[in-house]
Scaffold this active site. Sequence first.
Site, PDB file in Angstrom:
ATOM      1  N   LYS A 169       0.846  -1.201   0.000  1.00  0.00           N
ATOM      2  CA  LYS A 169       0.000   0.000   0.000  1.00  0.00           C
ATOM      3  C   LYS A 169       0.883   1.254   0.000  1.00  0.00           C
ATOM      4  O   LYS A 169       0.702   2.162  -0.780  1.00  0.00           O
ATOM      5  CB  LYS A 169      -0.921  -0.033   1.219  1.00  0.00           C
ATOM      6  CG  LYS A 169      -1.838   1.159   1.320  1.00  0.00           C
ATOM      7  CD  LYS A 169      -2.794   1.034   2.504  1.00  0.00           C
ATOM      8  CE  LYS A 169      -3.526   2.364   2.721  1.00  0.00           C
ATOM      9  NZ  LYS A 169      -4.426   2.333   3.867  1.00  0.00           N
ATOM     10  N   GLU A 188      10.476  -4.598   4.744  1.00  0.00           N
ATOM     11  CA  GLU A 188      10.584  -6.009   4.341  1.00  0.00           C
ATOM     12  C   GLU A 188      10.273  -6.165   2.853  1.00  0.00           C
ATOM     13  O   GLU A 188      11.005  -6.831   2.108  1.00  0.00           O
ATOM     14  CB  GLU A 188       9.590  -6.872   5.142  1.00  0.00           C
ATOM     15  CG  GLU A 188       9.894  -7.003   6.613  1.00  0.00           C
ATOM     16  CD  GLU A 188       9.219  -5.918   7.454  1.00  0.00           C
ATOM     17  OE1 GLU A 188       8.929  -4.828   6.920  1.00  0.00           O
ATOM     18  OE2 GLU A 188       9.004  -6.176   8.651  1.00  0.00           O
ATOM     19  N   GLY A 211      -4.852  -1.894   5.034  1.00  0.00           N
ATOM     20  CA  GLY A 211      -4.050  -3.024   4.543  1.00  0.00           C
ATOM     21  C   GLY A 211      -4.724  -4.365   4.792  1.00  0.00           C
ATOM     22  O   GLY A 211      -4.815  -5.220   3.916  1.00  0.00           O
ATOM     23  N   GLU A 253      -4.841  -6.818  14.641  1.00  0.00           N
ATOM     24  CA  GLU A 253      -4.330  -5.487  14.291  1.00  0.00           C
ATOM     25  C   GLU A 253      -5.484  -4.479  14.379  1.00  0.00           C
ATOM     26  O   GLU A 253      -5.277  -3.298  14.613  1.00  0.00           O
ATOM     27  CB  GLU A 253      -3.707  -5.499  12.886  1.00  0.00           C
ATOM     28  CG  GLU A 253      -2.690  -4.378  12.693  1.00  0.00           C
ATOM     29  CD  GLU A 253      -1.894  -4.483  11.397  1.00  0.00           C
ATOM     30  OE1 GLU A 253      -2.466  -4.231  10.324  1.00  0.00           O
ATOM     31  OE2 GLU A 253      -0.686  -4.799  11.445  1.00  0.00           O
ATOM     32  N   LYS A 293       9.360  -0.835  14.274  1.00  0.00           N
ATOM     33  CA  LYS A 293       9.949  -0.495  12.970  1.00  0.00           C
ATOM     34  C   LYS A 293      11.038   0.566  13.141  1.00  0.00           C
ATOM     35  O   LYS A 293      12.129   0.462  12.575  1.00  0.00           O
ATOM     36  CB  LYS A 293       8.878   0.094  12.034  1.00  0.00           C
ATOM     37  CG  LYS A 293       7.826  -0.854  11.527  1.00  0.00           C
ATOM     38  CD  LYS A 293       6.982  -0.131  10.476  1.00  0.00           C
ATOM     39  CE  LYS A 293       5.678  -0.834  10.191  1.00  0.00           C
ATOM     40  NZ  LYS A 293       4.783  -0.085   9.326  1.00  0.00           N
TER      41      LYS A 293
HETATM   42  O1  F6P Z   1       2.053  -4.169   9.948  1.00  0.00           O
HETATM   43  C1  F6P Z   1       1.691  -2.865   9.647  1.00  0.00           C
HETATM   44  C2  F6P Z   1       1.196  -2.727   8.242  1.00  0.00           C
HETATM   45  O2  F6P Z   1       1.031  -1.373   7.997  1.00  0.00           O
HETATM   46  C3  F6P Z   1      -0.101  -3.481   7.971  1.00  0.00           C
HETATM   47  O3  F6P Z   1      -1.218  -2.823   8.417  1.00  0.00           O
HETATM   48  C4  F6P Z   1      -0.023  -3.636   6.512  1.00  0.00           C
HETATM   49  O4  F6P Z   1      -0.923  -4.599   6.045  1.00  0.00           O
HETATM   50  C5  F6P Z   1       1.427  -4.042   6.344  1.00  0.00           C
HETATM   51  O5  F6P Z   1       2.107  -3.249   7.297  1.00  0.00           O
HETATM   52  C6  F6P Z   1       2.014  -3.856   4.983  1.00  0.00           C
HETATM   53  O6  F6P Z   1       1.952  -2.525   4.575  1.00  0.00           O
HETATM   54  P1  F6P Z   1       2.169  -2.135   3.063  1.00  0.00           P
HETATM   55  O7  F6P Z   1       1.084  -2.762   2.255  1.00  0.00           O
HETATM   56  O8  F6P Z   1       2.113  -0.641   3.037  1.00  0.00           O
HETATM   57  O9  F6P Z   1       3.519  -2.645   2.622  1.00  0.00           O
END
Ligand code: F6P
Length: 546
Positions: free
Chosen positions: A214, A220, A275, A361, A512
């Site tokens: 998103k 990661e 997400g 979450e 993080k």
């Molecule tokens: O773990 C936190 C979070 O923001 C989740 O809510 C989300 O699904 C995930 O990280 C991945 O985020 P992104 O789609 O922005 O990489």
Amino acid sequence: MSNLPQFDPTPLTELPAFEALDDHAASLEDVHLRELFADDPGRAARFSLEAEGIFLDYSKNRITGETVELLLNLAEESGLRERIDAMFRGDHINLTENRSVLHVALRAPKTQELLVDGVNVVEQVHAVLDKMSEFSDRVRSGAWKGFTGKPVRNIVNIGIGGSDLGPVMAYEALKFYSQRDLTFRFVSNVDGTDFAEATRDLDAAETLFIVASKTFTTLETMTNAHSARQWALAQLGDEKAIASHFVALSTNAAEVSKFGIDTANMFGFWDWVGGRYSMDSAIGLSTMIAIGPENFRAMLAGFHAMDEHFRTAPFESNLPVMMGLLTVWYNNFFGSQTVAILPYDQYLKRFPAYLQQLTMESNGKSITVSGEEVDYETGAIYWGEPGTNGQHSFYQLIHQGTKLIPCDFLGFSRSLNPQGDHHDILIANLFAQAEALAFGKTSEEVEAQGTAEELVPHKTFEGNRPSNMILAEKLTPEILGKLIALYEHNVFTQGAIWQIDSFDQWGVELGKVLAMRIVPELKGASELHHDSSTNALIERYRRQKA
Ligand code: F6P
């Protein structure tokens, strides 16, 4: 003065229904499900609901008619109706992020209009769906060619959290409907092993990477995406290859193009999609490639049918509302800490993992929407495994342990892979577990079987352990959509009662930030300024790594 939307409800524990439920729960403490069933031959019918092809038997819960009445009062007094209307209207109910929460728009039919800050988002949703359908068809038919002219045969989704758990779960759940000459892999962990194992036997010339994020900034995912880029370039030897081997699913066009993916190969979504509520947005591209656009749209229709049920059904016959209220019942009045998700269907093997993010979450919060610390329990711990495997692992504790663990059992009357007696045996186990949990086995029954006296207490099952039974005829894309929406709105109901923001996730931030501080410290010999434990761990790692 904050410019965040304000919402200041009466504190939960001061609501008359909450106080009444507290007294009522005490009066039920010593009441056994055996008595409740014996006293009312119509109990199963009275405490069952059916909607949109999903049947819920909630009679094996420690409830009476009065409990249901009081829980429904709690829903009314908590303003659940207004909260539901506010979500469907597009109000900024994600208060701390000042955003609409409109995953329901992702499955709204084309003819529907849903305005977010004056823009009809349903039109935007369908434009992306059409683009996804066209792309999926090209990949499925082999018309989408890789850099060397070979068709794509392997699809690797790189994402984490909501950008991974939904896609993996849906791929596994709907594998029966998938195109079998395509291989699907999912890379989420920043542990290099995940990427290495997912790609070791793949030919880059036939591989498409879907980078799903998103924000397009998640450490990661970006680390894995950069490794994928290098891996592909090492085999294909030309920067121009990226265009035919990488697509992005994101809300962040600027970061996507900075990474080197042409935004023509980007499938967008919007900040009003959380997400963990995004698997039916562009994040579902891998699902659509696997099962085809038609099946994907059937899944969306399933979601939508459950959305409409949640929006319009009276609370007493509303599946997600009833399930949400029952979770509140055990969580707040029986001290239950967890909910076990027990699907009796191998295709749903990742469903519990998916629900962990969705539920925890969302509702793992201790500050209310008014900014006060809660003085009651919130989010339950969700966990589980498919039956019958769980029976030979952790069910012992559910049956005879000291904890009260409400269980959600899920099953289907028809197997997608009929094979001899397998399905009858599977479903017999499903029904037997719920029966055993509820009714147990008394010491008299154990004695009557000639059991040695000293073993009687060990072989006695107290029973009175609650469960829901969720049944549908067959696992289809449509039913999967309905099941997921059922849990999404169940979570919504719980969050509304607990007066928390179910749509933010500030709790993932601190870790993080600290990790970003530690990364360079692991590489160098800089002085450390953490606590003595963290300092020592970093030093040990440095030594052993060297
Ligand atoms: O773990 C936190 C979070 O923001 C989740 O809510 C989300 O699904 C995930 O990280 C991945 O985020 P992104 O789609 O922005 O990489």
